[in-house]
Design a protein around this motif. Structure first.
Motif, PDB file in Angstrom:
ATOM      1  N   LYS A 144      39.684  45.917  55.215  1.00 21.58           N
ATOM      2  CA  LYS A 144      40.623  44.915  55.489  1.00 21.58           C
ATOM      3  C   LYS A 144      40.705  43.948  54.517  1.00 21.58           C
ATOM      4  CE  LYS A 144      36.714  41.892  57.438  1.00 21.58           C
ATOM      5  NZ  LYS A 144      36.308  41.315  58.711  1.00 21.58           N
ATOM      6  N   TYR A 145      40.320  44.337  53.250  1.00 21.75           N
ATOM      7  CA  TYR A 145      40.730  43.451  52.127  1.00 21.75           C
ATOM      8  C   TYR A 145      41.604  44.225  51.301  1.00 21.75           C
ATOM      9  CZ  TYR A 145      37.000  40.634  53.835  1.00 21.75           C
ATOM     10  OH  TYR A 145      36.107  39.727  54.566  1.00 21.75           O
ATOM     11  N   GLU A 146      42.987  43.753  50.958  1.00 24.31           N
ATOM     12  CA  GLU A 146      43.708  44.534  50.148  1.00 24.31           C
ATOM     13  C   GLU A 146      44.061  44.007  48.883  1.00 24.31           C
ATOM     14  OE1 GLU A 146      48.496  45.905  50.809  1.00 24.31           O
ATOM     15  OE2 GLU A 146      46.950  46.433  52.411  1.00 24.31           O
ATOM     16  N   CYS A 147      44.209  44.627  47.971  1.00 21.54           N
ATOM     17  CA  CYS A 147      44.529  44.222  46.625  1.00 21.54           C
ATOM     18  C   CYS A 147      46.155  43.914  46.722  1.00 21.54           C
ATOM     19  CB  CYS A 147      44.504  45.025  45.352  1.00 21.54           C
ATOM     20  SG  CYS A 147      44.886  44.711  43.973  1.00 21.54           S
ATOM     21  N   THR A 148      46.577  42.700  46.009  1.00 20.91           N
ATOM     22  CA  THR A 148      47.974  42.338  46.052  1.00 20.91           C
ATOM     23  C   THR A 148      48.675  43.237  44.963  1.00 20.91           C
ATOM     24  OG1 THR A 148      47.340  40.446  44.692  1.00 20.91           O
ATOM     25  CG2 THR A 148      47.602  40.160  47.259  1.00 20.91           C
ATOM     26  N   PHE A 149      48.235  43.801  43.898  1.00 25.64           N
ATOM     27  CA  PHE A 149      48.724  44.509  42.902  1.00 25.64           C
ATOM     28  C   PHE A 149      49.097  45.810  43.159  1.00 25.64           C
ATOM     29  CE2 PHE A 149      46.622  40.707  40.758  1.00 25.64           C
ATOM     30  CZ  PHE A 149      47.702  40.119  40.041  1.00 25.64           C
ATOM     31  N   CYS A 150      47.914  46.463  43.619  1.00 24.37           N
ATOM     32  CA  CYS A 150      47.837  48.036  43.689  1.00 24.37           C
ATOM     33  C   CYS A 150      47.926  48.359  45.370  1.00 24.37           C
ATOM     34  CB  CYS A 150      46.939  48.883  42.887  1.00 24.37           C
ATOM     35  SG  CYS A 150      45.292  48.241  43.444  1.00 24.37           S
ATOM     36  N   SER A 151      47.495  47.599  46.221  1.00 23.50           N
ATOM     37  CA  SER A 151      47.501  48.082  47.608  1.00 23.50           C
ATOM     38  C   SER A 151      46.271  48.531  47.996  1.00 23.50           C
ATOM     39  CB  SER A 151      48.748  48.679  48.022  1.00 23.50           C
ATOM     40  OG  SER A 151      49.874  47.603  48.030  1.00 23.50           O
ATOM     41  N   LYS A 152      45.308  48.840  47.010  1.00 27.89           N
ATOM     42  CA  LYS A 152      44.016  49.514  47.372  1.00 27.89           C
ATOM     43  C   LYS A 152      43.079  48.768  48.204  1.00 27.89           C
ATOM     44  CE  LYS A 152      40.332  51.956  45.014  1.00 27.89           C
ATOM     45  NZ  LYS A 152      39.612  52.095  43.664  1.00 27.89           N
ATOM     46  N   GLN A 153      42.604  49.055  49.105  1.00 31.06           N
ATOM     47  CA  GLN A 153      41.822  48.427  50.257  1.00 31.06           C
ATOM     48  C   GLN A 153      40.263  48.558  49.980  1.00 31.06           C
ATOM     49  OE1 GLN A 153      43.716  50.214  53.777  1.00 31.06           O
ATOM     50  NE2 GLN A 153      44.971  48.407  53.708  1.00 31.06           N
ATOM     51  N   PHE A 154      39.718  47.513  50.412  1.00 30.94           N
ATOM     52  CA  PHE A 154      38.230  47.529  50.171  1.00 30.94           C
ATOM     53  C   PHE A 154      37.679  46.937  51.675  1.00 30.94           C
ATOM     54  CE2 PHE A 154      40.240  47.071  46.064  1.00 30.94           C
ATOM     55  CZ  PHE A 154      39.500  47.852  45.389  1.00 30.94           C
TER      56      PHE A 154
END
Length: 199
Positions: A144-154
């Motif tokens: 549910k945690y998404e990077c705002t730069f590359c949209s990779k999720q964690f």
């Protein structure tokens, strides 16, 4: 639901005082609610949400720290600036500025306290947060945690925070043997082995 209260008139001030101590109040702060952002169970969801919006409204008068909650500011001043001891270990007489660190000390050093067991793999943890982190990292597939730069999720906010270094130009970790600098301590430590011939 609220139970009927029996009150008593104070002759001096004219105020009413509650006599019954066994009350069941329908008050939102008594019921823990789930935060959809971090998955934590909290008693005051509205106040907790401020920690995610990052609107730090409470500034410490002693340092540059700003906090989203007034009670956290009071706790910060007492522990960091006044060094007030909240709890002292009765066994080794060590003082602690936080109740949480006292509980961790009692469990890890003296084996006293509540352990939290994972219902899936039966592994035990010293705290609820460690159990929650274990479940999110190992047993959950939810990212549910998404990077705002590359949209990779964690899976966890910690993983997202560590990933953020990839997009940063900041290299705070310097090699002690050459001028090279690195984004993480792991990369720096790995590099330093090359100076000793270790692959």
């Amino acid at each position: 639901t609220t139970a009927p209260l029996t009150t008593q008139q104070d002759d001096v001030s004219g105020t009413q005082q509650v006599q019954e101590s066994t009350l069941h109040l329908d008050w939102p702060y008594f019921t823990k609610r789930l935060c959809n952002i971090c998955g934590q169970m909290v008693t005051n969801l509205k106040r907790h949400m401020l920690s995610h919006t990052k609107k730090a409204m409470y500034a410490c008068p002693h340092c540059t720290t700003t906090l989203t909650d007034g009670s956290n500011l009071v706790r910060h001043i007492k522990s960091v600036h006044k060094k007030m001891t909240v709890k002292t270990c009765e066994i080794c007489k060590k003082g602690f500025t936080y109740q949480v660190t006292y509980n961790q000390h009692m469990l890890s050093t003296h084996g006293i306290g509540e352990k939290f067991e994972c219902k899936i793999c039966l592994k035990q943890f010293n705290g609820k947060s460690k159990l929650r982190d274990h479940i999110n990292r190992i047993h959950s597939s939810l990212r549910k945690y998404e990077c705002t730069f590359c949209s990779k999720q964690f899976k966890t906010s910690r993983d997202l925070r560590h990933h953020g270094r990839v997009h940063s130009e900041n290299r705070p970790y310097a090699c002690s043997l050459c001028p090279k600098r690195f984004k993480s301590s792991f990369a720096r430590n790995t590099h330093q082995h090359t100076h000793s011939g270790v692959r």
